[in-house]
Design a protein around this motif. Sequence first.
Motif, PDB file in Angstrom:
ATOM      1  N   PRO A 191       0.894  -1.473  -0.352  1.00 44.87           N
ATOM      2  CA  PRO A 191       0.129   0.218   0.006  1.00 44.87           C
ATOM      3  C   PRO A 191       0.617   1.477  -0.153  1.00 44.87           C
ATOM      4  O   PRO A 191       0.645   2.005  -0.478  1.00 44.87           O
ATOM      5  N   GLN A 192       1.509   1.453   0.623  1.00 50.51           N
ATOM      6  CA  GLN A 192       2.830   1.981   1.465  1.00 50.51           C
ATOM      7  C   GLN A 192       3.337   2.733  -0.558  1.00 50.51           C
ATOM      8  O   GLN A 192       3.314   3.719  -1.147  1.00 50.51           O
ATOM      9  N   ASP A 193       4.074   1.629  -0.883  1.00 48.22           N
ATOM     10  CA  ASP A 193       4.530   1.560  -2.247  1.00 48.22           C
ATOM     11  C   ASP A 193       3.719   2.384  -3.684  1.00 48.22           C
ATOM     12  O   ASP A 193       3.572   2.984  -4.349  1.00 48.22           O
ATOM     13  N   LEU A 194       2.043   1.904  -3.683  1.00 50.55           N
ATOM     14  CA  LEU A 194       0.939   2.419  -4.432  1.00 50.55           C
ATOM     15  C   LEU A 194       0.477   3.555  -3.912  1.00 50.55           C
ATOM     16  O   LEU A 194       0.922   4.633  -4.932  1.00 50.55           O
ATOM     17  N   ASN A 195       0.930   4.778  -2.840  1.00 53.48           N
ATOM     18  CA  ASN A 195       1.065   5.651  -2.632  1.00 53.48           C
ATOM     19  C   ASN A 195       1.715   6.299  -2.735  1.00 53.48           C
ATOM     20  O   ASN A 195       1.606   7.340  -3.827  1.00 53.48           O
ATOM     21  N   HIS A 196       2.573   5.974  -3.439  1.00 55.17           N
ATOM     22  CA  HIS A 196       4.032   6.915  -3.476  1.00 55.17           C
ATOM     23  C   HIS A 196       4.283   6.726  -5.074  1.00 55.17           C
ATOM     24  O   HIS A 196       4.609   7.932  -5.721  1.00 55.17           O
ATOM     25  N   GLN A 222       3.594  10.052  -7.122  1.00 49.48           N
ATOM     26  CA  GLN A 222       4.527   9.956  -8.088  1.00 49.48           C
ATOM     27  C   GLN A 222       4.077  10.841  -9.647  1.00 49.48           C
ATOM     28  O   GLN A 222       4.066  12.208 -10.924  1.00 49.48           O
ATOM     29  N   ALA A 223       3.367  10.015 -10.195  1.00 42.72           N
ATOM     30  CA  ALA A 223       2.178   9.820 -10.816  1.00 42.72           C
ATOM     31  C   ALA A 223       1.025  11.422 -11.473  1.00 42.72           C
ATOM     32  O   ALA A 223       1.004  11.976 -12.054  1.00 42.72           O
ATOM     33  N   LEU A 224       1.076  12.049 -10.103  1.00 38.34           N
ATOM     34  CA  LEU A 224      -0.185  13.071 -10.010  1.00 38.34           C
ATOM     35  C   LEU A 224       0.920  13.856 -10.381  1.00 38.34           C
ATOM     36  O   LEU A 224       0.608  14.916 -10.218  1.00 38.34           O
ATOM     37  N   ALA A 225       1.485  14.260  -9.713  1.00 38.76           N
ATOM     38  CA  ALA A 225       2.844  15.502  -9.591  1.00 38.76           C
ATOM     39  C   ALA A 225       3.393  15.725 -10.858  1.00 38.76           C
ATOM     40  O   ALA A 225       3.815  16.871 -11.514  1.00 38.76           O
ATOM     41  N   LYS A 226       3.361  14.583 -11.793  1.00 42.06           N
ATOM     42  CA  LYS A 226       3.602  14.954 -12.955  1.00 42.06           C
ATOM     43  C   LYS A 226       2.699  14.955 -14.434  1.00 42.06           C
ATOM     44  O   LYS A 226       2.603  15.856 -14.765  1.00 42.06           O
ATOM     45  N   ASP A 227       1.484  15.240 -13.677  1.00 40.61           N
ATOM     46  CA  ASP A 227      -0.139  15.110 -14.466  1.00 40.61           C
ATOM     47  C   ASP A 227      -0.700  14.350 -13.738  1.00 40.61           C
ATOM     48  O   ASP A 227      -0.904  13.086 -13.497  1.00 40.61           O
ATOM     49  N   PRO A 228      -1.182  15.952 -12.847  1.00 38.04           N
ATOM     50  CA  PRO A 228      -2.841  16.271 -12.587  1.00 38.04           C
ATOM     51  C   PRO A 228      -4.005  14.653 -12.781  1.00 38.04           C
ATOM     52  O   PRO A 228      -4.926  14.612 -11.834  1.00 38.04           O
ATOM     53  N   LEU A 229      -3.957  14.993 -14.182  1.00 35.73           N
ATOM     54  CA  LEU A 229      -4.733  14.526 -14.643  1.00 35.73           C
ATOM     55  C   LEU A 229      -4.770  12.627 -15.009  1.00 35.73           C
ATOM     56  O   LEU A 229      -5.043  12.657 -15.973  1.00 35.73           O
ATOM     57  N   ALA A 230      -3.695  11.988 -14.453  1.00 36.42           N
ATOM     58  CA  ALA A 230      -3.074  11.011 -14.870  1.00 36.42           C
ATOM     59  C   ALA A 230      -4.009   9.954 -15.161  1.00 36.42           C
ATOM     60  O   ALA A 230      -5.145  10.207 -13.769  1.00 36.42           O
ATOM     61  N   GLN A 231      -4.475   8.909 -15.951  1.00 38.27           N
ATOM     62  CA  GLN A 231      -5.617   8.072 -16.174  1.00 38.27           C
ATOM     63  C   GLN A 231      -4.741   6.423 -15.319  1.00 38.27           C
ATOM     64  O   GLN A 231      -3.618   6.302 -15.276  1.00 38.27           O
TER      65      GLN A 231
END
Length: 136
Positions: free
Chosen positions: A80-85, A89-98
């Motif tokens: 769960p911690q890895d998934l949150n991380h 990271q993905a949302l930091a790059k792109d807030p609209l990541a799918q």
Amino acid sequence: MTLTRRARPQALISLVPMIDVMLILLVFFMVTSTYLNLDMIPALHPAEGAAKPNAASSLRLMIRIQADGRPSLRGETLSPQDLNHILAQALAKDPLAQLVILPSSSASTQDLISIMDQSATAGVQNMRVLRLEARQ
């Protein structure tokens, strides 16, 4: 002299032959029809010229839910911690990541809901769940 004619027999319309024909047609169309094959549908890449639902976002993550309920990304099992991380990271790059979630046929619904809740808490706004059926 008066002649009396016999009464004409009433024409009987029977629906039984029509029902038989309809059942035969129903069976024929059920046997010969082809069903939707999900392998033919591009789930992540729309066809050229088609309007993209999220044209601003090009980042996509595909999380698989294994039979034991744990998420995996690119073959690596995630805690769960890895998934949150990874989501952060993905949302930091792109807030609209799918985020595309592919649950295993053996995974429970609770596992799917838990990962969806965790993703929503992380801030994912564009989430899809794909269910791929096995060929028989």
